[in-house]
Design an enzyme around this catalytic site. Structure first.
Site: not given
Length: 586
Positions: A44, A128, A164, A334
């Site tokens: 897409e 879509k 999708c 650290g």
């Protein structure tokens, strides 16, 4: 005998870089054609990158996108690749805005499309239909929905094309697939990754294949785009639900597979179905004779910890590279968070491009200094030490700072050092806070929160420890130096802004804290509901109070890769000015 050779191009686009994205598609088609592919599909928005957000509202961007698709078709033809059918995802427009009664977005001028290219032209385009409007998606606002199902006939197979979200929703185009007599359902996707995504994605693809009696080919983009990571994981499932091909996660890949969909006969449903016929480049319809067989290509998925690590590495690498940075700089305390971020950065862009700075104060312990030295040596990154005591002293003296103000000025001096080095040498500053600390506001605004990208922003503290152990174990299994010092993993975490300080002085144990945050932040449970699960009421009240009052900090923080179903940012949008009612919120 298989009747169609399919190629899924899992590419890594850059939003707006049409020339680069198109060149990558041309390369994929060239390779696919050389290996005998009949049909090539991209993800897409592969031509433009995804998501384009409000670029969908710019007519000039949409005209450029349309021209790029037309140019891609001509380029393929000019390079002798025009006989291959190519399905490419792209935005299209500008269109006239649609009235409120026929569109979810009355001001939208764009469509989210897929087009079929062949012989130098755009043969057909579909838009879509289902536009998502949840989580990180905002398509409902910026796109016009499509109406029709596109069915392209090639090699005597009807190929239905959807985009999708159309696969995830019942109704719409996917409901017409069976009646449209499609033998192959091609789904082009830009589906962001989150942990456990495959637990819902593959079952959905399998279910659609069996219920529609079609082969389903699911092609996804890959790469980092701002705070999203797309994992690829393109897959082909036959009509029985069996996985016949699968691309690896988190890297580009061209997935080729021979499939045997049902041959085209006659459609039952014709309404809202657009049909086109395509040429078959390599064979007569229904045959693959003369082409060497393809090796089986079914990638194994990484385990859960590796998947998170790979997503963080890809998201960091692409943010750095796609935004034009050559290097990063971060503070090395650290502690576990900065050590993990440094290891992610080294895996992403190489040790020569990672610059670590130790900035000890009068409160820094000997082990913190030595652990910072140790992680720098293990990773082989560029390293320097810049003590801050002499820089902090004038602030304390002039302003008379004490207590929390004196603690926070140390973090802000460290931020000045990192930003100074960033301005001097062009580094991107990485901020090293984790999701747990961001949730409860356990950071100094404009101090340790400073930076342009936050690699572990969506990773809870307990998972940070788990990732450190996984990364060390992975290194040991390859005979490499473990990148993260054991002492950074095992020692009690501390900001070291005052003598003897530890995180648990002001926070619950991280195992408890993360469990409460999972319910309150991710699952949106109220305080009373969480207490009912067995958590201490006072602890829950304090944690929820800290989360609610820290929204203003989170709004100003750097973005980072989304790894969970509920990340801070686009996923979780809450007001800053908010006074919770115990009666209502419990």
């Amino acid at each position: 005998m298989p009747r169609l050779r399919l190629a899924l191009a899992q590419t890594n686009p850059v939003v707006g870089d049409f020339a680069r994205n198109a060149a990558g598609i041309v390369d994929a088609v060239r390779t696919a054609r050389a290996r005998g592919a009949d049909l090539v599909a991209t993800g897409e928005m592969a031509i433009s990158g995804y998501p384009i957000e409000d670029l969908a509202s710019r007519p000039s961007f949409l005209r450029t996108a349309r021209a790029a698709v037309e140019r891609l078709a001509r380029t393929l033809d000019d390079e002798g690749l025009g006989d291959v059918a190519v399905v490419v995802g792209h935005p299209d427009g500008p269109f006239a805005p649609r009235p409120v009664d026929v569109s979810t977005a009355p001001t939208a001028i764009a469509k989210n499309c897929a087009s079929v290219l062949q012989h130098g032209r755009v043969v057909a385009t579909t838009a879509k239909h289902h536009l998502p409007n949840y989580s990180v998606f905002d398509e409902y606002r910026v796109f016009i929905p499509g109406d029709d199902l596109l069915v392209a006939r090639i090699a005597d197979v009807d190929v239905a094309v959807v985009i999708c979200e159309d696969l995830w929703r019942d109704g719409g185009p996917v409901a017409r697939v069976l009646g449209a007599d499609a033998g192959l359902l091609l789904v082009v996707n830009a589906s962001p990754w989150v942990a456990d995504k495959d637990e819902v994605r593959l079952p959905l693809v399998t279910r659609r294949a069996t219920e529609s009696d079609t082969v389903v080919a699911y092609v996804n983009i890959v790469g980092g785009q701002d705070d999203l990571v797309f994992d690829g994981d393109s897959v082909v499932v036959d009509e029985t639900g069996r996985v016949v091909a699968r691309a690896p996660q988190f890297r580009e890949h061209l997935l080729l597979v021979d499939v045997d969909p049902a041959p085209a006969t006659g459609p039952v449903v014709t309404e809202h179905v657009q049909r086109v016929s395509l040429d078959t480049p390599n064979t007569t319809p229904g045959e693959l004779a003369g082409r060497p067989p393809l090796p089986r290509d079914v990638a194994e998925l990484p385990d859960d910890r590796q998947a998170i690590w790979d997503a963080l590495v890809l998201g960091t690498r692409d943010y750095v590279r796609k935004n034009g940075f050559r290097s990063v700089v971060l503070g090395l305390s650290g502690g576990i968070d900065s050590a993990v971020c440094a290891a992610i950065a080294v895996d992403a862009i190489g040790a020569e491009h990672v610059f670590g700075v130790s900035m000890p104060s009068r409160w820094s312990s000997t082990h913190s200094r030595s652990d910072a030295d140790d992680v720098a040596a293990r990773l082989g990154l560029q390293y320097r030490t810049e003590p801050i005591a002499d820089l902090v002293a004038p602030f304390d003296a002039q302003l008379g700072l004490t207590g929390l103000a004196a603690e926070n000025i140390q973090a802000r001096v460290r931020a000045l050092i990192l930003m100074g080095l960033s301005n001097l040498d062009g580094h991107l500053v990485l901020t090293t806070g984790n999701k747990t600390e961001l949730a409860v506001g356990y950071s100094t605004i404009y101090g340790d929160s400073v930076g342009g990208f936050a690699p572990i922003k969506d990773v809870p503290k307990t998972i940070v420890w788990a990732l450190a152990r996984w990364r060390n174990a992975a290194a040991a299994s390859r005979g490499e130096t473990e990148p993260i010092p054991e002492n950074s993993i095992s020692k009690p975490p501390s900001a070291e802004l005052r003598e003897g300080q530890e995180d648990q002085d002001s926070l619950p144990p991280y195992e408890v804290l993360d469990a409460i945050l999972e319910q309150y932040v991710t699952r949106a449970q109220g305080a009373a509901d969480i207490v009912a699960m067995g958590f201490d009421a006072a602890t829950v009240a304090e944690v929820t109070r800290l989360v609610d009052r820290s929204e203003w900090k989170r709004r100003q923080g750097a973005i980072g890769p989304k790894t969970s179903g509920m990340a801070f940012g686009r996923d979780r949008r809450l007001p800053i000015t908010y006074r919770p009612s115990p009666t209502i919120d419990g």
